[in-house]
Design an enzyme around this catalytic site. Structure first.
Site, PDB file in Angstrom:
ATOM      1  N   ASP A 484       0.773  -1.353   0.079  1.00  0.00           N
ATOM      2  CA  ASP A 484      -0.117  -0.095  -0.001  1.00  0.00           C
ATOM      3  C   ASP A 484       1.003   1.138   0.064  1.00  0.00           C
ATOM      4  O   ASP A 484       1.800   1.334   0.760  1.00  0.00           O
ATOM      5  CB  ASP A 484      -0.830   0.010   1.258  1.00  0.00           C
ATOM      6  CG  ASP A 484      -1.841   1.131   1.353  1.00  0.00           C
ATOM      7  OD1 ASP A 484      -2.862   1.048   0.405  1.00  0.00           O
ATOM      8  OD2 ASP A 484      -1.682   2.210   1.933  1.00  0.00           O
ATOM      9  N   ILE A 485       0.629   2.149  -0.995  1.00  0.00           N
ATOM     10  CA  ILE A 485       1.284   3.247  -0.943  1.00  0.00           C
ATOM     11  C   ILE A 485       1.049   4.299   0.192  1.00  0.00           C
ATOM     12  O   ILE A 485      -0.195   4.646   0.376  1.00  0.00           O
ATOM     13  CB  ILE A 485       1.142   4.092  -2.231  1.00  0.00           C
ATOM     14  CG1 ILE A 485       1.387   3.131  -3.522  1.00  0.00           C
ATOM     15  CG2 ILE A 485       1.937   5.502  -2.510  1.00  0.00           C
ATOM     16  CD1 ILE A 485       1.132   3.799  -5.025  1.00  0.00           C
ATOM     17  N   GLU A 527      -4.650   2.410  -4.412  1.00  0.00           N
ATOM     18  CA  GLU A 527      -3.255   2.326  -4.307  1.00  0.00           C
ATOM     19  C   GLU A 527      -2.689   1.097  -3.722  1.00  0.00           C
ATOM     20  O   GLU A 527      -1.431   1.000  -3.302  1.00  0.00           O
ATOM     21  CB  GLU A 527      -2.659   3.486  -3.380  1.00  0.00           C
ATOM     22  CG  GLU A 527      -2.969   3.491  -1.932  1.00  0.00           C
ATOM     23  CD  GLU A 527      -4.571   3.822  -1.568  1.00  0.00           C
ATOM     24  OE1 GLU A 527      -4.614   4.234  -0.238  1.00  0.00           O
ATOM     25  OE2 GLU A 527      -5.250   4.058  -2.339  1.00  0.00           O
TER      26      GLU A 527
END
Length: 620
Positions: A484-485, A527
């Site tokens: 996950d960004i 994301e």
């Protein structure tokens, strides 16, 4: 015998001399000529012998008449029994002077009164029906002299002339039978041995002349027949043998205007037609084999890179080209190129047509060795391009539909290639390749996230189910990573969604450059990314996660905003990993554990890695 062109058959090689046509015809002609000469010679000889015999007989008659007349005069001289000795002596003189072989004088009853042959004196010769005494039983003066060839007891051949001793008035002094017309017979024999020897010599000479003429005619006929017939036929036989051996370029020289020259010309015309038919058949077989193999092999691979590599491999096997390269545009905004000169694929960004027309360095490198102008003409016109240069045949086949280029096949074939491509074959090839590229594009578009070029969630979950089944069945390791960004919403809020899209795309690119070829990157949502990690041990998960985290955060992401505004945005990811537990475990549970590890990484401060083990439920 030499093996023929067809299984189970044999073709004769060298023809023995005694079986050659010229020898057979020559021997036959010689035998016919010799037989004709012998027959003609026999007829001529018989005619000569007949004429000679007639002449000899006439001569013998004259001599016999003279001898008989002389002996009659001697007998009329009288003298009783002693007269016959005188007749014998006088007959002997005729033998020496007239060439007579033997003279005998017979009484009417056949008793020999006088003879130059001592063995016949005092004897008797049968006069009734005796072939050796022709006319002796008739005693008719008018029928004499009588001539016939006879053979005595010793086997000696004689020409016997029988003359009559007529009853004359002078005979009445000793003989008182007034009714008698003949008093006796004179047998004059001529030796036929010299005549028979001469005839035999003539026959032998004639036979020798016939044999000599036959041999001369044999040589002449053989020479003429060999020069006029056999040599042209041998040329045809040799040419036919070369054709049977597979040399379709063999042709018979047309050296004359006669029937054999016409035969050679028709033979060459027939071979030309056969070669044309064979070429058409080979072309048809090549086309059907090539297209069938392409359809089968390409259908096994839907990934564009695999399709391009398969096309090049099949064309190498079927066409044996000097150079071949295949370009294909993917649905994710990239293009690939496979070439027989490089094991690695050429991969470029953007559409394929501008890359080829704009002489992009990567595209020019892939086309090195092929006429660039021909490839660009095919791209610009979307039409097949054929040309010859440098001793090779070059062709460029554009792929596409609706005026849009989706691929390009370029190929160079040297003169020694196994086949010669024609327009019909290339058109059919282009149609099949276009279909293969479109199928791959559709497949790629269906399973790929258009923004990040990772596989989409639906495809990824299906692949994870397959991987879990394979892991359970074959007892091999399996793991997943959830990424996950960090603070992605802040990027969107601060710089706008175009900047966020660029960050997502670059993050995906860094992930795909880091993972193995067997790993499957998936855009899970927003994301978040999911990476399927087959054959990855649990003890290696922390290192794998750290490598992914470091790759993403290695450098700021360069973002270009409208107005050519360039930003450098630092990006980091939180990573959670989990391993598959085997029998009884499910893909959903595996994702849930990896998501749990990701939650821990984010809760622990982000930009870090967490692993959930297979036994204890997790560890940092």
């Amino acid at each position: 015998m030499v093996a023929g062109a067809y299984p189970g058959r044999e073709v004769p090689g060298h023809v023995p001399w005694w079986q050659r046509i010229s020898v057979r015809i020559g021997v036959g002609a010689m035998l016919v000529l010799v037989a004709a000469l012998v027959v003609v010679g026999w007829l001529v000889t018989r005619q000569e012998e007949r004429l000679y015999g007639e002449q000899h007989t006439a001569h013998a008659h004259k001599i016999s008449s003279l001898v008989a007349e002389g002996l009659v005069r001697r007998m009329l001289a009288g003298g009783g029994a002693a007269a016959w000795d005188g007749v014998t002596r006088e007959a002997s003189t005729y033998i020496e002077t007239a060439g007579v072989g033997r003279i005998s004088v017979l009484a009417r009853n056949g008793s020999v009164k006088a003879s130059t042959d001592p063995s016949l004196r005092g004897g008797s010769i049968e006069v009734a029906g005796n072939p050796a005494c022709p006319g002796c039983d008739g005693m008719v003066p008018e029928q004499f002299p009588v001539t016939r060839a006879v053979v005595d007891a010793a086997g000696q051949h004689w020409l016997r002339v029988v003359s009559a001793v007529p009853a004359r008035p002078e005979c009445k002094g000793c003989h008182q039978d007034p009714g008698e017309k003949l008093r006796g017979l004179v047998l004059v024999d001529f030796d036929l041995t010299p005549l028979n020897q001469a005839a035999a010599e003539r026959r032998r000479g004639l036979l020798l002349i016939g044999l000599a003429c036959g041999l001369v005619s044999l040589v002449l006929i053989y020479w003429l027949f060999r020069r006029s017939v056999l040599e042209p036929v041998e040329v045809l036989v040799d040419t036919a043998g070369r054709l049977a051996g597979g040399d379709l370029q063999a042709r018979a020289p047309v050296a004359e205007r006669g029937e054999l020259g016409h035969l050679a010309a028709h033979f060459n015309h027939m071979v030309d037609r056969i070669e044309d038919q064979v070429a058409r058949l080979e072309s048809s077989n090549l086309e059907s084999g090539l297209l069938y193999t392409l359809v089968v092999e390409v259908s096994r691979n839907m990934e564009m890179s695999a399709v391009a590599s398969t096309v090049v491999r099949v064309l190498e096997q079927k066409l044996a080209p000097a150079f071949v390269a295949f370009f294909a545009e993917s649905a994710d905004g990239t293009w690939v190129c496979a070439s027989d000169r490089s094991e690695a694929l050429f991969t470029g960004e953007g559409a394929l047509a501008p890359a080829l027309l704009g002489q992009e360095p990567l595209a020019r490198e892939a086309l090195d060795g092929f006429p660039l102008s021909m490839a660009q003409a095919a791209v610009a016109s979307l039409e097949l391009q054929l040309g010859v240069g440098g001793g090779a045949l070059h062709f460029a086949v554009p792929l596409g539909s609706g005026g849009r280029l989706s691929g390009l096949l370029v190929c160079s074939m040297e003169g020694a290639s196994r086949v010669q491509a024609d327009e019909e074959l290339l058109a059919n090839l282009g149609g099949h390749l276009t279909l293969a590229v479109e199928n791959s594009r559709n497949y790629t578009g269906a399973v790929t996230d258009p923004l990040t070029r990772c596989r989409n969630r639906r495809y990824g979950l299906a692949r994870l189910d397959e991987a879990a089944y394979a892991s359970r069945r074959h007892e091999i390791e399996l793991a997943v990573a959830m990424l996950d960004i960090d603070h992605f919403k802040r990027i969107n809020d601060s710089h706008g969604h175009p900047a966020g899209d660029q960050v997502l795309r670059e993050t995906a690119r860094r992930l795909m450059d880091t993972i193995r070829k067997a790993d499957v990157p998936i855009r899970y949502g927003g994301e978040e990314f999911l990476v399927i990690l087959p054959q990855t041990r649990e003890e290696d998960l922390a290192a794998v996660g750290e490598r992914l985290r470091a790759a993403v955060g290695a450098a700021p992401v360069r973002v270009v905003l409208p107005g050519n505004v360039v930003l450098e945005i630092a990006v980091s990811v939180s990573v959670g990993l989990a391993s598959y537990r085997g029998e009884g475990d499910e893909a959903d549970a595996l994702i849930a554990r990896a998501d749990q590890a990701l939650y821990r990484a984010k809760a622990g401060g982000r930009n870090r890695v967490e692993v959930v083990g297979g036994d204890d439920g997790g560890q940092a």
